[in-house]
Motif scaffolding. Structure first.
Motif, short mmCIF file in Angstrom:
data_model
loop_
_atom_site.label_atom_id
_atom_site.label_comp_id
_atom_site.label_asym_id
_atom_site.label_seq_id
_atom_site.Cartn_x
_atom_site.Cartn_y
_atom_site.Cartn_z
N LEU A 21 11.41 4.88 5.37
CA LEU A 21 11.27 3.58 4.51
C LEU A 21 10.10 3.02 5.16
N MET A 22 9.87 3.13 6.48
CA MET A 22 8.89 2.29 7.09
C MET A 22 7.57 2.89 6.48
N ALA A 23 7.20 4.08 6.21
CA ALA A 23 6.19 4.49 5.25
C ALA A 23 6.18 3.94 3.84
N LEU A 24 7.24 4.00 3.18
CA LEU A 24 7.30 3.49 1.77
C LEU A 24 6.87 1.97 1.76
N GLY A 25 7.45 1.26 2.95
CA GLY A 25 7.49 -0.06 3.00
C GLY A 25 5.74 -0.66 3.33
N PHE A 26 5.20 0.20 4.18
CA PHE A 26 3.80 -0.07 4.18
C PHE A 26 3.07 -0.27 2.75
N PHE A 27 3.25 0.87 2.02
CA PHE A 27 2.54 0.91 0.66
C PHE A 27 2.82 -0.38 -0.09
N GLU A 28 4.21 -0.78 0.02
CA GLU A 28 4.92 -1.78 -0.83
C GLU A 28 3.91 -2.88 -0.44
N GLU A 29 4.04 -3.23 0.87
CA GLU A 29 3.10 -4.36 1.29
C GLU A 29 1.58 -4.35 0.94
N LEU A 30 1.01 -3.17 0.68
CA LEU A 30 -0.30 -2.92 0.47
C LEU A 30 -0.66 -3.48 -0.94
N LEU A 31 0.55 -3.07 -1.93
CA LEU A 31 0.42 -3.27 -3.30
C LEU A 31 0.44 -4.89 -3.44
N GLU A 32 1.32 -5.44 -2.85
CA GLU A 32 1.53 -7.02 -2.80
C GLU A 32 0.23 -7.73 -2.17
N LYS A 33 -0.39 -7.20 -1.31
CA LYS A 33 -1.57 -7.84 -0.79
C LYS A 33 -2.84 -7.80 -1.90
N SER A 34 -2.80 -6.50 -2.41
CA SER A 34 -4.15 -6.30 -3.26
C SER A 34 -4.31 -7.00 -4.38
N GLY A 35 -3.04 -7.13 -5.07
CA GLY A 35 -3.18 -8.22 -6.31
C GLY A 35 -3.64 -7.40 -7.42
N SER A 36 -4.16 -6.14 -7.33
CA SER A 36 -4.80 -5.46 -8.57
C SER A 36 -3.87 -4.40 -8.92
N ASN A 37 -2.72 -4.10 -8.69
CA ASN A 37 -1.90 -3.26 -9.13
C ASN A 37 -2.15 -1.73 -8.46
N PHE A 38 -3.16 -1.67 -7.68
CA PHE A 38 -3.61 -0.65 -7.07
C PHE A 38 -3.57 -0.73 -5.27
N LEU A 39 -3.95 0.14 -4.77
CA LEU A 39 -3.68 -0.04 -3.05
C LEU A 39 -4.94 -0.85 -2.58
N VAL A 40 -6.17 -1.13 -3.21
CA VAL A 40 -7.19 -1.88 -2.99
C VAL A 40 -7.48 -2.72 -3.99
N SER A 41 -8.15 -3.94 -3.68
CA SER A 41 -8.43 -4.94 -4.83
C SER A 41 -9.52 -4.50 -5.90
N GLY A 42 -10.32 -3.56 -5.69
CA GLY A 42 -11.33 -3.21 -6.27
C GLY A 42 -10.92 -2.08 -7.57
#
Length: 286
Positions: free
Chosen positions: A191-212
């Motif tokens: 859950l901690m690993a999945l949560g990390f990626f959940e937060e990345l998606l929230e942060k990027s704002g692009s629907n991907f893991l990075v904004s680009g």
């Protein structure tokens, strides 16, 4: 390097039928090449990826090739054929192998090296040097957690079996707050690993893991989530553990045209059964 017992080209459906007939990874007796991707028949594909009839280490590589829209060859190496000489053609005695990666007849091994090479060649590595470094960092995290440092797809750092048995919860530890030596359960680490990626998606704002935009680590995360959501695993993981961003990401990725076609293609290798504790049984299942 010349191939021992050079493989033959085989119709994709016939190759799939042969693999399913063998039914068990260690009994597979096939050494064939299938043409994949968008093949117009006008030129020989540049890439030939060689791997055994399973997903695992080859799936992120195939997803890049498929999503790019290129034509490529996939060399299927049955385990019996691997033992009977094909292993000797691998650069380090391991697979996957990207044959003739340099156009000079040389092959390259190691999943990570092939991943980074194909990502650059196919345009999935990031838009500039800074983004490429960011993506590489996320990939290293993905590999050490979701892939359990390449040892297993179900292990100490990420375990589908533990999530299947876990109670529903919205609580989870955060990586930034946890030390390497800890007493967390497999489910809590997962859950901690999945949560990390959940937060990345929230942060990027692009629907991907990075904004680009889309990169190779998105494809890696996608197939992990796709497996998690299988009916015999945790199909309700989004609601069970409250991962709305991961749920939207999975839905979006699996509906990308090239990925959608690949998922249902007979050229996609089958997955295999796992015991209730996550141990691989290597018998193919739908």
């Amino acid at each position: 390097m010349p191939l021992a017992n050079s493989p033959i080209y085989m119709d994709t459906v016939k190759a799939a039928q042969k693999i399913w007939k063998d039914n068990y990874l260690f009994e597979t007796d096939i050494h064939a090449v299938i043409r994949c991707g968008n093949d117009d028949g006008r030129q020989k594909p540049r890439f030939r990826l060689a791997y055994m009839p399973m997903r695992n280490r080859g799936e992120i590589l195939r997803l890049m090739l498929e999503e790019s829209g290129c034509s490529y060859d996939f060399e299927i190496i049955g385990f019996k054929n691997w033992e009977d000489g094909v292993k000797a053609t691998a650069p380090q005695g391991k697979c996957p192998i990207l044959r003739n990666y340099d156009g000079k007849g040389n092959g390259i091994g190691q999943e990570g090296a092939i991943t980074r090479f194909l990502a650059r060649e196919l345009g999935f590595s990031g838009k500039n040097a800074s983004e490429e470094a960011e993506v590489d960092s996320i990939y290293c995290f993905w590999f050490s957690t979701m892939r359990n440092n390449g040892i297993s797809h179900d292990g100490e750092h990420y375990s589908v079996a533990s999530l299947r048995d876990a109670d529903p919860t919205t609580e989870r530890p955060r990586y930034k707050e946890v030390f390497r030596l800890n007493n967390l359960s497999k489910a809590e680490r997962s859950l901690m690993a999945l949560g990390f990626f959940e937060e990345l998606l929230e942060k990027s704002g692009s629907n991907f893991l990075v904004s680009g935009g889309l990169t190779y680590v998105d494809l890696g995360l996608f197939y992990i989530l796709f497996e998690l959501a299988e009916e015999d695993n945790v199909p309700d993981f989004v609601e069970k553990f409250h991962f709305p961003k991961l749920g939207a990401f999975l839905e979006s990725m699996q509906n990308r045209p090239n990925i959608k076609n690949y998922i249902v293609s007979p050229g996609r290798m089958p997955r295999y059964e796992r015991a209730t504790d996550g141990t691989s049984l290597y018998t193919y299942i739908e």
